[in-house]
Design a protein around this motif. Structure first.
Motif, mmCIF file in Angstrom:
data_model
loop_
_atom_site.group_PDB
_atom_site.id
_atom_site.type_symbol
_atom_site.label_atom_id
_atom_site.label_comp_id
_atom_site.label_asym_id
_atom_site.label_seq_id
_atom_site.Cartn_x
_atom_site.Cartn_y
_atom_site.Cartn_z
ATOM 1 N N PRO A 4 0.986 -1.169 0.086
ATOM 2 C CA PRO A 4 -0.126 -0.001 0.059
ATOM 3 C C PRO A 4 0.628 1.264 0.048
ATOM 4 C CG PRO A 4 -0.051 -0.971 2.217
ATOM 5 C CD PRO A 4 0.644 -2.064 1.170
ATOM 6 N N ILE A 5 0.349 2.318 -0.465
ATOM 7 C CA ILE A 5 1.203 3.623 -0.684
ATOM 8 C C ILE A 5 1.587 3.935 0.630
ATOM 9 C CG2 ILE A 5 -0.795 4.953 -0.572
ATOM 10 C CD1 ILE A 5 2.037 5.589 -2.971
ATOM 11 N N GLU A 6 0.833 3.961 1.721
ATOM 12 C CA GLU A 6 1.519 4.545 2.996
ATOM 13 C C GLU A 6 2.917 3.754 3.351
ATOM 14 O OE1 GLU A 6 -1.497 3.326 2.760
ATOM 15 O OE2 GLU A 6 -1.892 2.101 4.168
ATOM 16 N N ALA B 16 1.734 12.150 -3.283
ATOM 17 C CA ALA B 16 1.294 11.224 -2.331
ATOM 18 C C ALA B 16 2.253 11.322 -0.930
ATOM 19 C CB ALA B 16 1.330 9.569 -2.547
ATOM 20 N N PHE B 17 3.376 11.295 -1.138
ATOM 21 C CA PHE B 17 4.478 11.679 -0.071
ATOM 22 C C PHE B 17 4.100 12.926 0.778
ATOM 23 C CE2 PHE B 17 8.511 12.666 1.749
ATOM 24 C CZ PHE B 17 9.025 11.445 2.316
ATOM 25 N N TRP C 277 1.357 15.020 0.800
ATOM 26 C CA TRP C 277 -0.024 15.228 1.069
ATOM 27 C C TRP C 277 -0.794 14.266 1.917
ATOM 28 C CZ3 TRP C 277 -0.237 20.154 1.086
ATOM 29 C CH2 TRP C 277 0.486 21.021 0.281
ATOM 30 N N GLN C 278 -0.441 13.076 1.592
ATOM 31 C CA GLN C 278 -1.291 12.016 2.242
ATOM 32 C C GLN C 278 -0.844 12.243 3.655
ATOM 33 O OE1 GLN C 278 -2.295 8.293 0.936
ATOM 34 N NE2 GLN C 278 -2.615 8.435 -0.904
ATOM 35 N N ASP C 279 -1.913 11.372 4.502
ATOM 36 C CA ASP C 279 -1.729 11.424 5.870
ATOM 37 C C ASP C 279 -1.128 9.833 6.242
ATOM 38 O OD1 ASP C 279 -1.939 11.700 8.531
ATOM 39 O OD2 ASP C 279 -4.123 11.244 8.777
ATOM 40 N N TRP C 280 -0.087 9.511 5.533
ATOM 41 C CA TRP C 280 0.275 8.295 5.427
ATOM 42 C C TRP C 280 1.022 7.893 6.721
ATOM 43 C CZ3 TRP C 280 5.402 7.390 5.837
ATOM 44 C CH2 TRP C 280 6.315 8.445 5.415
ATOM 45 N N GLN D 96 4.861 2.366 1.153
ATOM 46 C CA GLN D 96 5.768 2.580 0.222
ATOM 47 C C GLN D 96 6.646 3.855 0.638
ATOM 48 O OE1 GLN D 96 4.427 2.528 -3.927
ATOM 49 N NE2 GLN D 96 3.416 0.744 -3.914
ATOM 50 N N CYS D 97 5.673 4.814 1.009
ATOM 51 C CA CYS D 97 6.052 6.289 1.261
ATOM 52 C C CYS D 97 7.229 5.832 2.284
ATOM 53 C CB CYS D 97 5.095 6.998 1.803
ATOM 54 S SG CYS D 97 4.016 7.967 0.595
ATOM 55 N N TRP D 98 6.938 5.173 3.185
ATOM 56 C CA TRP D 98 7.864 5.048 4.403
ATOM 57 C C TRP D 98 9.319 4.214 4.115
ATOM 58 C CZ3 TRP D 98 8.606 0.992 8.422
ATOM 59 C CH2 TRP D 98 9.405 1.675 9.894
ATOM 60 N N LEU D 99 9.012 3.131 3.425
ATOM 61 C CA LEU D 99 10.236 2.267 2.919
ATOM 62 C C LEU D 99 11.070 2.875 1.859
ATOM 63 C CD1 LEU D 99 8.546 -1.244 3.421
ATOM 64 C CD2 LEU D 99 9.779 0.084 4.835
ATOM 65 N N ASP D 100 10.388 3.961 0.908
ATOM 66 C CA ASP D 100 11.213 4.438 -0.355
ATOM 67 C C ASP D 100 10.869 5.747 -0.320
ATOM 68 O OD1 ASP D 100 12.619 4.357 -2.645
ATOM 69 O OD2 ASP D 100 11.228 3.449 -3.716
ATOM 70 N N PRO D 101 11.498 6.656 0.662
ATOM 71 C CA PRO D 101 11.046 7.905 0.664
ATOM 72 C C PRO D 101 11.836 8.884 -0.481
ATOM 73 C CG PRO D 101 12.488 7.622 2.494
ATOM 74 C CD PRO D 101 12.010 6.053 1.860
#
Lengths: 331, 467
Positions: free
Chosen positions: B365-367, B386-387, B389-392, B369-374
């Motif tokens: 899931p995108i959240e 996504a990185f 703006w999202q509330d990931w 992905q954001c954390w593991l591949d910033p």
């Protein structure tokens, strides 16, 4: 004895992901494993000398973060070192084996620096260039007797000038800590040694600091019988107690300081000489995200003429166990 | 006519004779019954003859506490005799903390029997200490000739005298330590700001450690305690284990060439492990074809172990149990788990090439992905949105809390009110957000630097293209 403190520093030099081959694994006469802080403060001095007096950098302290290792040992309960038979004697016969321990390391170093006036005003580009230069020089040096292999890390060496403001400094450090993961930082636990010694003394007045030290360096299995008479065996390495290891922190003088040239066959005849023995304390490997301040990570050498102790210090102070650490308030 | 010996002198003399008899019997036992060497050997072990010879050979020995050869068998320099009591008090662990003085002997291994003789104990005191005190009965026991006895005493006592000159050696450990003659800190570029330290090891401390560990590994008390644990029974005391203990052999097949104590240990020197925790780098293979990072995170042995411990602990508590102590213990476990998670995540973001989550096989899931591949946000516009703006971070924290509750068996635990609640959830969210904010912030600054460095090149490019 007054507790020493880390001298003021202006900048942090981060050297990421060094691969070291065949470093010395016997870091002291009674322990083996990762090289201790004295290896790295020595490296720090060597690096500063090699960079030259006009580099404008003065190295004060060093932080050690391990990302992984490969110990060159074999055995199950008792480890033995993988040995090599070299070199051969003059007549080609094999020489007697003098055991050496070896370990391959993956580590990051963080140096605490003082900048001279010129460097303090330097641009970011100059600082980047300095960091690169220091990193290149470091690769020509031995680290704990091991050689540095060319790295493949995506991270670059970086020189960070610390801000005047304490909060910003702390932010700068915590940001940097993220690049030290995954890994484990080495900090001092002198407090634990002292505390455990006091606890033992309450039970047995003859308990020495040696007993306290050994008690923390092993797994102690103890039977605990509850009110119902049911016995449960517990051990001393449960979660939350930390990864405690014996640590050779420096040296204690055995003799007075002899004037330069009075002791025969020394490394050089121009430096005063002293015979010393290794001193041990306790250290802890912990995840860098638990550190809040660079003072907790950095090690620096000190000399105490009053009792002849030459040792490395680290200003880490463990969170007190008696105080509750409520979740949700720390972040 | 000589004075008759006092009873104490008599008993000392017979003790010496006994010692010699035993050694002689050992030697004779190795010879055939008709070996011509027997005669010579018997003559050699007559007390007067042996003592005269011993007094000559004792000069080849030296009483020490810090033998140099423990550093390297070929090192030829001074060994030292420094009793613990002569050292100043120190906070650290060293030979100064040893409760008693244990001496070691270095020198010609062929003369070590003389030291065994001097170590013979009479009423709790060694012959050496009696000689050093000038004990009259012992002198009388040594020889009927008083002059001869005094000469021997002087010879035997010389074992404790330090070698006259201090000598270091190329094979001894020698290091420089920065010491400032005036103000701190020392100047690394000034050669006069150093002391040269020559490192010797305390033989007695090695011996103390060896005896402790031997007893803890093979002693009868330990065996009984281990058995009691296997049986789940009570026992008056516990036992100790030394994980990753290493053994170093000093002196190879000739441990006696290092020192007497080393020989008693058969050359063995125990080393306690000071290894850091080992990060399992296999855990950071790219996460392809899995629906969540927690699948792999939860399958790591160390994480599983922590979860099991925590579940067992919580499961055993009575439903109403909920005090500060229990919460602290639980929080310690949760802290460890969270540490593992951060380490796990950083393994991907710092270890893998950026953009690895853009691979078609990546079904995270995108959240996550954001954390593991910033760093993918640097190149990938869509991902960057996504990185940014999202509330990931909150979603990630929720996933973590959810995963933890499931793994701990939340339904069963809810009665304890010890499962993860709102407070913890907020904590993880904040910690993760913090982790990520630092990351984003840093990244931002670095890109700002890059932009500052890059424009010149870019304008040039542009100017080439535009005409």
């Amino acid at each position: 004895m007054n507790r020493p403190e880390l001298p003021e520093i202006d900048a942090l030099l981060h050297i990421p992901q060094l691969s070291v081959q065949n470093a010395n694994a016997i870091s002291g006469p009674h322990s083996w494993g990762h090289p201790g802080p004295t290896h790295f403060t020595g490296l720090m001095t060597a690096l500063q000398r090699k960079l030259g007096a006009d580099s404008g950098l003065s190295f004060v302290a060093v932080g050690i973060v391990s990302h992984g290792y490969q110990a060159q040992t074999n055995g199950d309960y008792v480890q033995r070192f993988n040995l090599t038979r070299n070199p051969v004697g003059k007549d080609g016969s094999t020489a007697a084996i003098v055991e050496e321990g070896r370990i391959h390391l993956q580590l990051s170093l963080l140096f605490g620096l003082q900048l001279n006036t010129q460097r303090r005003a330097a641009s970011d580009a100059e600082l980047d260039e300095l960091a690169q230069q220091a990193s290149r020089t470091l690769q020509t040096l031995r680290i704990a007797g091991g050689s540095v292999l060319p790295g493949h890390s995506r991270l670059q060496p970086r020189l960070i000038r610390l801000d005047e403001d304490a909060d910003v400094r702390s932010q700068q450090f915590r940001r940097l800590c993220r690049y030290l993961l995954p890994g484990y930082a080495l900090v001092s636990r002198d407090d634990l040694l002292l505390q455990h010694h006091t606890t033992l003394r309450e039970q047995d007045a003859t308990a020495t600091v040696l007993d306290a030290w050994l008690g923390q360096c092993r797994i102690n299995h103890t039977p605990v019988t509850d009110d119902a008479g049911k016995t449960e065996w517990q051990h001393s390495r449960s979660a939350g107690r930390g990864w405690i290891v014996p640590l050779p922190v420096g040296y204690g003088a055995l003799t007075p300081l002899y004037e330069a040239g009075t002791v025969a066959r020394c490394r050089d005849p121009h430096t005063p000489v002293r015979f010393v023995e290794s001193l041990y304390s306790l250290g802890e490997w912990l995840s860098p995200h638990r550190l809040r301040d660079y003072r907790q990570l950095l090690w620096y050498p000190g000399y105490h003429p009053e009792n002849g102790v030459y040792r490395c210090h680290n200003d880490y102070q463990a969170p007190s166990l008696t105080e509750p650490t409520p979740l949700g308030v720390t972040a | 006519m000589l004075d008759p010996l006092s009873p104490r002198a008599q008993s000392l003399r017979s003790e010496i004779q006994q010692f010699l008899q035993l050694r002689l019997a050992d030697k004779l036992g190795a010879l055939a019954a008709d070996d011509p060497k027997r005669e010579a050997l018997i003559a050699q072990y007559q007390p007067q003859a042996w003592l005269a010879d011993a007094a000559r050979r004792v000069t080849q020995l030296q009483l020490v506490t810090h033998p140099l050869k423990a550093s390297h068998p070929d090192a030829r320099g001074s060994s030292l005799f420094i009793p613990p009591s002569s050292l100043p008090p120190r906070q650290e662990v060293g030979s100064h903390a040893l409760p008693t003085l244990v001496s070691d002997v270095v020198g010609n291994a062929a003369a070590l029997d003389v030291y065994k003789f001097l170590k013979l104990s009479h009423a709790g005191q060694s012959l050496l200490s009696l000689l050093q005190a000038g004990d009259a009965d012992l002198l009388a026991a040594l020889s009927d000739d008083a002059e001869q006895a005094t000469a021997w005493r002087d010879a035997f006592c010389s074992i404790a005298e330090p070698a006259s000159d201090l000598i270091c050696h190329a094979l001894a450990k020698q290091i420089y330590w920065p010491v400032s003659p005036d103000a701190y800190p020392p100047d690394a570029h000034d050669d006069s700001h150093f002391h040269l330290l020559s490192i010797l090891n305390s033989s007695a401390l090695s011996h103390w450690l060896y005896e402790q560990i031997q007893a803890d590994r093979f002693g009868e008390a330990t065996k009984a305690a281990r058995q009691a644990r296997r049986d789940g029974a009570a026992h008056p005391h516990g036992y100790h284990e030394y994980p990753q203990l290493a053994e170093e052999k000093k002196g190879g097949t000739k441990p006696q060439n290092i020192s007497q104590l080393n020989s008693e240990r058969k050359g063995s020197n125990y080393l306690l492990a000071a290894l850091p925790p080992q990060w399992n780098s296999k855990a950071t293979r790219p996460l392809y074809g899995v629906a969540s990072l927690f699948v792999r995170f939860g399958s790591q042995p160390h994480v599983r172990g922590l979860l099991d411990e925590l579940r067992d602990y919580l499961g055993k508590l009575k439903p109403e149990a909920n005090n500060m102590h229990i919460r602290n213990r639980r929080d310690a476990w949760l802290g460890e788990l969270f540490t593992e998670l951060l380490q796990f995540g950083a393994g991907f973001s710092n270890g893998l090439p950026k953009g690895w989550t853009a691979h078609p096989d990546c079904t995270l899931p995108i959240e996550e992905q954001c954390w593991l591949d910033p760093y993918r946000a640097e190149d990938d516009e869509e991902f960057n949105r996504a990185f940014q703006w999202q509330d990931w971070p909150a979603q990630l924290a929720e996933r973590f809390a959810h995963w933890l509750n499931t793994r701990l068996g939340a339904e069963r635990l809810s009665k304890h009110q010890l499962a993860l609640g709102e407070v913890e959830f907020n904590h993880w969210r904040r910690e993760l957000a913090h982790d990520v904010a630092l990351l984003g912030d840093w990244d931002h600054k670095r890109r700002a630097v890059d932009h500052r460095l890059l424009p010149a090149a870019r304008t040039q490019e542009v100017s080439h293209e535009s005409p």
